[in-house]
Design an enzyme around this catalytic site. Structure first.
Site, mmCIF file in Angstrom:
data_model
loop_
_atom_site.group_PDB
_atom_site.id
_atom_site.type_symbol
_atom_site.label_atom_id
_atom_site.label_comp_id
_atom_site.label_asym_id
_atom_site.label_seq_id
_atom_site.Cartn_x
_atom_site.Cartn_y
_atom_site.Cartn_z
ATOM 1 N N GLN A 1 -18.838 140.734 1.963
ATOM 2 C CA GLN A 1 -17.433 141.565 2.115
ATOM 3 C C GLN A 1 -17.174 141.894 3.318
ATOM 4 O O GLN A 1 -15.891 141.729 3.876
ATOM 5 C CB GLN A 1 -17.299 142.685 1.160
ATOM 6 C CG GLN A 1 -15.796 143.101 0.973
ATOM 7 C CD GLN A 1 -15.744 143.941 -0.401
ATOM 8 O OE1 GLN A 1 -15.409 143.391 -1.579
ATOM 9 N NE2 GLN A 1 -15.716 145.250 -0.331
ATOM 10 N N GLU B 1 -8.782 144.528 6.009
ATOM 11 C CA GLU B 1 -9.481 145.845 6.718
ATOM 12 C C GLU B 1 -9.018 145.390 8.170
ATOM 13 O O GLU B 1 -9.836 146.018 8.858
ATOM 14 C CB GLU B 1 -10.471 146.395 6.361
ATOM 15 C CG GLU B 1 -10.653 146.719 4.944
ATOM 16 C CD GLU B 1 -12.035 147.291 4.152
ATOM 17 O OE1 GLU B 1 -12.952 146.961 5.170
ATOM 18 O OE2 GLU B 1 -12.039 147.728 3.067
ATOM 19 N N ASP C 1 -21.620 144.918 4.724
ATOM 20 C CA ASP C 1 -21.386 145.376 3.286
ATOM 21 C C ASP C 1 -21.399 144.414 2.467
ATOM 22 O O ASP C 1 -20.378 143.379 2.338
ATOM 23 C CB ASP C 1 -19.861 145.926 3.119
ATOM 24 C CG ASP C 1 -19.359 146.389 1.459
ATOM 25 O OD1 ASP C 1 -20.390 146.381 1.086
ATOM 26 O OD2 ASP C 1 -18.328 146.933 1.550
ATOM 27 N N ASP D 1 -22.478 152.404 -2.418
ATOM 28 C CA ASP D 1 -21.196 152.522 -2.527
ATOM 29 C C ASP D 1 -20.703 152.529 -3.890
ATOM 30 O O ASP D 1 -20.521 153.290 -4.597
ATOM 31 C CB ASP D 1 -20.193 151.581 -1.793
ATOM 32 C CG ASP D 1 -18.687 151.569 -1.868
ATOM 33 O OD1 ASP D 1 -18.281 152.646 -2.538
ATOM 34 O OD2 ASP D 1 -17.968 150.645 -1.393
ATOM 35 N N LYS E 1 -16.043 157.959 -0.219
ATOM 36 C CA LYS E 1 -14.533 157.567 -0.609
ATOM 37 C C LYS E 1 -14.278 158.714 -1.713
ATOM 38 O O LYS E 1 -14.218 158.818 -2.692
ATOM 39 C CB LYS E 1 -14.484 156.193 -1.188
ATOM 40 C CG LYS E 1 -15.091 155.178 -0.376
ATOM 41 C CD LYS E 1 -14.975 153.819 -1.235
ATOM 42 C CE LYS E 1 -15.265 152.676 -0.245
ATOM 43 N NZ LYS E 1 -15.424 151.356 -1.078
ATOM 44 N N ARG F 1 -10.186 152.892 2.108
ATOM 45 C CA ARG F 1 -10.239 152.047 1.167
ATOM 46 C C ARG F 1 -9.562 150.785 1.678
ATOM 47 O O ARG F 1 -8.639 150.912 2.728
ATOM 48 C CB ARG F 1 -9.621 152.257 -0.273
ATOM 49 C CG ARG F 1 -10.063 153.553 -0.951
ATOM 50 C CD ARG F 1 -11.624 153.537 -1.023
ATOM 51 N NE ARG F 1 -12.044 152.364 -2.002
ATOM 52 C CZ ARG F 1 -12.666 152.359 -3.308
ATOM 53 N NH1 ARG F 1 -12.368 153.581 -3.945
ATOM 54 N NH2 ARG F 1 -12.829 151.491 -3.967
ATOM 55 N N SER F 2 -9.547 149.523 1.190
ATOM 56 C CA SER F 2 -8.894 148.338 1.802
ATOM 57 C C SER F 2 -7.306 148.515 1.545
ATOM 58 O O SER F 2 -6.776 148.062 2.376
ATOM 59 C CB SER F 2 -9.533 147.107 0.717
ATOM 60 O OG SER F 2 -9.382 147.519 -0.585
#
Length: 416
Positions: free
Chosen positions: A162, A204, A241, A309, A334, A363-364
């Site tokens: 990712q 992102e 990630d 995460d 988060k 966050r995205s």
């Protein structure tokens, strides 16, 4: 006592064009502040519930139910409470919801109010948010994780992992680190253009080219670091990630057209770490693969930062279980995974007491709200993950950190 006089929420849009909640709090001394809640694309199963309308508006992604919960239920519960007692305000909302994951009110409703209360209280006292939340000890500017190549759920391309990130360690100030990472980002764009690759960006801000495998981004980033005039390994380290829960099917990990067992995927990571200066691997295995995580930690935990995460979802109870089982050695933080400022702080403190590193994270689906920049400094997390320097909702956080650097704080760099 300065008390909460009014609370109101509205539906606004995030960086992906999806609705989200903006909460505004007004205090009895006339102070007013707002906060906008982020939203994730790749989410852990045990995250606090994000309440969506699931009707015809915005393809079901509207948040009018969450907005209504703020205006009709949360407001009534918190109006009159001491604005300087964040813990009591957050506890009142948790009790009002009555579930462990905010499945009644919605974590997006609760977090918006929680953040807005903290921001209003800091403004009322005429002190920065990071100082209000962190006190006199809030002093560390975090090392950024710059996501410069996107894949997986954050991009429509052929790359499985990712995020491919750079971490500028070898610099004396945050601003110098930011400059280095930005120059590398622009150099990478030139390299991708020259090779005929797309330089479209993902959610992102990182580039999202179609590449042959999951190692090619590491090769391209390494080239960009060197051509930008920086030293790979000493000044710039790499981070991944994997978001492997997205790749996990029937007990196997599917990537690059192959199926890997947990042990085989760990061996794959070991080979990558031998070839490249990889400092951090996030969600290297699925949130459901705890036995695999134990093996990953045993084999790589002394050499690499192993970040949970989806594994921990900023949840104090789940993190405690991970600590007891020697799972991972770091946690991504988060706030919207857990639902309130207070609960986020409790999780960070547990991690820090037990030697787990903390990485404050966006966050995205983001906005112009830079709350997490102050939060990272307040909690001395030492690391922050908030995208590339190419989209305004990401740069809002970096620009806030530049402001904080002028006021106070040291940059950890290699001392992390």
């Amino acid at each position: 006592m300065v008390f909460i006089e009014d609370v109101e929420a509205h539906e606004v849009l995030d960086s992906r064009g999806n609705p989200t909640v903006r909460a505004t709090v007004r205090l009895s001394d006339g102070t007013e502040a707002s906060a906008i809640v982020p939203s994730g694309a790749s989410t852990g199963k045990r995250e606090a519930l994000e309440l969506r309308d699931k009707d015809d508006r915005y393809a079901g992604k509207g948040v009018l139910k969450a907005v209504s919960n703020v205006n009709e239920k949360i407001a009534e519960a918190v109006i009159g409470l001491d604005a300087y007692n964040q813990k009591a305000v957050d506890a009142e909302m948790l009790e009002l919801d009555g579930t462990h994951n905010y499945s009644n009110l919605g974590a997006n409703a609760v977090l918006g109010v929680s953040m807005a209360v903290a921001r209003a209280a800091a403004k009322s006292l005429n002190i920065p948010l990071y100082r209000y939340l962190g006190g006199a000890n809030a002093s560390i500017l975090p090392v950024p994780m710059f996501n410069i190549i996107n894949g997986g759920a954050h991009a429509n391309n052929s790359v499985d992992f990712q995020e491919f990130m750079i971490m500028p360690f070898g610099f004396s100030t945050f601003s110098e680190a930011l400059r280095a990472a930005t120059e590398i980002y622009h150099k990478l764009k030139s390299i991708l253009n020259a090779a005929g690759h797309s330089t479209a960006v993902g959610d992102e801000g990182g580039f999202a080219p179609n590449l042959k495998d999951n190692e090619e981004p590491l090769k391209l980033i390494s080239q960009a670091v060197k051509e930008a005039g920086y030293e790979l390994g000493s000044q710039i380290k790499l981070a991944l990630d994997v978001a492997s829960s997205e790749l996990y099917k029937d007990g196997k990990y599917e990537l690059e057209g192959k199926k890997f067992s947990s042990a085989e995927l760990i061996s794959y990571y070991e080979k990558l770490c031998e070839k490249y200066p990889i400092f951090s691997i996030e969600d290297g295995l699925s949130e459901d693969d705890w036995s695999g995580w134990a093996e990953l930690t045993k084999r790589l935990g002394s050499k690499v930062q192993l970040v949970g995460d989806d594994l921990f979802v900023t949840n104090e109870k789940i993190l405690r279980e991970g600590i007891e089982k020697n799972i991972a050695n770091a946690i991504l933080i988060k706030p919207n995974q857990i639902g309130s400022v207070t609960q986020t702080m409790q999780t960070v403190r547990l991690a820090q007491r037990n030697g787990y590193r903390c990485i404050m994270s966006h966050r995205s689906g983001e906005s112009e709200d830079a709350f997490i920049a102050d939060f990272a400094v307040a909690l001395n997390t030492g690391e922050i993950k908030t995208g590339a320097t190419s989209r305004s909702e990401r740069n809002a956080k970096y620009n806030r950190l530049l402001e904080i650097e002028l006021e106070a704080g040291e940059f950890l760099g290699d001392n992390i």
